[in-house]
Design a protein around this motif. Structure first.
Motif, PDB file in Angstrom:
ATOM      1  N   VAL A  32       0.849  -1.196   0.000  1.00  0.00           N
ATOM      2  CA  VAL A  32       0.000   0.000   0.000  1.00  0.00           C
ATOM      3  C   VAL A  32       0.884   1.246   0.000  1.00  0.00           C
ATOM      4  O   VAL A  32       0.699   2.159  -0.807  1.00  0.00           O
ATOM      5  N   ARG A  72      -5.324  -0.910   7.222  1.00  0.00           N
ATOM      6  CA  ARG A  72      -5.129  -0.343   5.883  1.00  0.00           C
ATOM      7  C   ARG A  72      -5.546   1.123   5.834  1.00  0.00           C
ATOM      8  O   ARG A  72      -4.865   1.957   5.251  1.00  0.00           O
ATOM      9  N   ARG A  73      -6.688   1.455   6.452  1.00  0.00           N
ATOM     10  CA  ARG A  73      -7.129   2.857   6.469  1.00  0.00           C
ATOM     11  C   ARG A  73      -6.109   3.738   7.179  1.00  0.00           C
ATOM     12  O   ARG A  73      -5.825   4.856   6.743  1.00  0.00           O
ATOM     13  N   VAL A  76      -3.209   4.228   4.721  1.00  0.00           N
ATOM     14  CA  VAL A  76      -3.539   5.165   3.636  1.00  0.00           C
ATOM     15  C   VAL A  76      -3.496   6.593   4.158  1.00  0.00           C
ATOM     16  O   VAL A  76      -2.885   7.470   3.537  1.00  0.00           O
ATOM     17  N   CYS A  79       0.045   7.674   4.687  1.00  0.00           N
ATOM     18  CA  CYS A  79       0.702   7.996   3.413  1.00  0.00           C
ATOM     19  C   CYS A  79       0.299   9.386   2.926  1.00  0.00           C
ATOM     20  O   CYS A  79       1.160  10.175   2.517  1.00  0.00           O
ATOM     21  N   ASN A 133      -4.963   5.977  -6.979  1.00  0.00           N
ATOM     22  CA  ASN A 133      -4.860   4.955  -5.933  1.00  0.00           C
ATOM     23  C   ASN A 133      -6.049   5.013  -4.974  1.00  0.00           C
ATOM     24  O   ASN A 133      -6.641   3.991  -4.632  1.00  0.00           O
ATOM     25  N   LEU A 134      -6.376   6.211  -4.522  1.00  0.00           N
ATOM     26  CA  LEU A 134      -7.457   6.351  -3.549  1.00  0.00           C
ATOM     27  C   LEU A 134      -8.806   5.951  -4.145  1.00  0.00           C
ATOM     28  O   LEU A 134      -9.606   5.290  -3.478  1.00  0.00           O
ATOM     29  N   GLU A 138      -8.260   1.909  -3.620  1.00  0.00           N
ATOM     30  CA  GLU A 138      -8.703   1.910  -2.223  1.00  0.00           C
ATOM     31  C   GLU A 138     -10.211   2.055  -2.071  1.00  0.00           C
ATOM     32  O   GLU A 138     -10.755   1.761  -1.022  1.00  0.00           O
TER      33      GLU A 138
END
Length: 193
Positions: A32, A72-73, A76, A79, A133-134, A138
């Motif tokens: 990710v 994962r959230r 993200v 990042c 990506n988002l 995602e």
């Protein structure tokens, strides 16, 4: 060690449970981070910063949804914050090999390997790459992306549209896909997005 045992151990600051959590989830979370990062070192920094947040905020996990999704959230958002803090949205990027990616759209031609797509996504300017990506990978909405990145929703939509076109051009140039004879939305996304 079960996921529940890991969670309970981490809540008690048990280092064995923390190590197990890190070893279990870090390879996927590094993938990710690679998709958002400028280079390998940035991805590793994002990963470490993300896991610090996971461990410090683990008490907020409420067993609603998957534990991995919660992690994962956090990754993200870590990042995105890292990119904002370092003002890297306007820099160009180099290719870094990523382990895996799950594209939300199901109509990506089967001949296109996920790794090749990730490598091509990494060639996009970071703003385009971040929105792509988002949204496409995602699963965030343009409204959510706009809120995360402090941009207008219309900016998210236009960056996404430009990112898709630029990505298609890169895929054609690298001979990963053929140039469509007519306008084809190879990611399988309706035009209004």
């Amino acid at each position: 060690m079960t996921e529940e045992a890991i969670l309970q151990g981490c809540l008690r600051n048990n280092t064995t449970a923390q190590r197990e959590l890190y070893q279990r989830f870090s390879p996927r979370m590094l993938s990710v981070c690679y998709r958002f990062a400028h280079n390998r070192e940035d991805a590793e920094d994002m990963l470490q910063e993300g896991f610090i947040k996971v461990f410090s905020q683990i008490h907020t996990f409420q067993n609603k949804g998957a534990f991995e999704g919660w992690i994962r959230r956090i990754m993200v958002h870590t990042c995105i914050n890292h990119l904002k803090k370092n003002k890297k949205f306007n820099e160009s990027v180099d290719i870094i090999h990523a382990n895996s990616v799950q594209v939300r759209e199901e109509s990506v031609p089967s001949i296109v390997q996920a790794k090749q797509v990730v490598e091509c996504i990494r060639l996009l300017p970071i703003g385009y790459r971040t929105v792509l990506n988002l949204y496409a990978i995602e699963g965030y909405t343009h409204k959510e992306i706009a809120d995360m990145l402090d941009i207008e929703e219309s900016t998210s939509r236009s960056q996404y549209t430009r990112a898709k076109q630029m990505l298609e051009d890169i895929l054609v140039r690298k001979k990963i896909i053929q140039k469509p004879k007519e306008k084809v939305n190879w990611l399988g996304i309706a035009s209004g997005h």
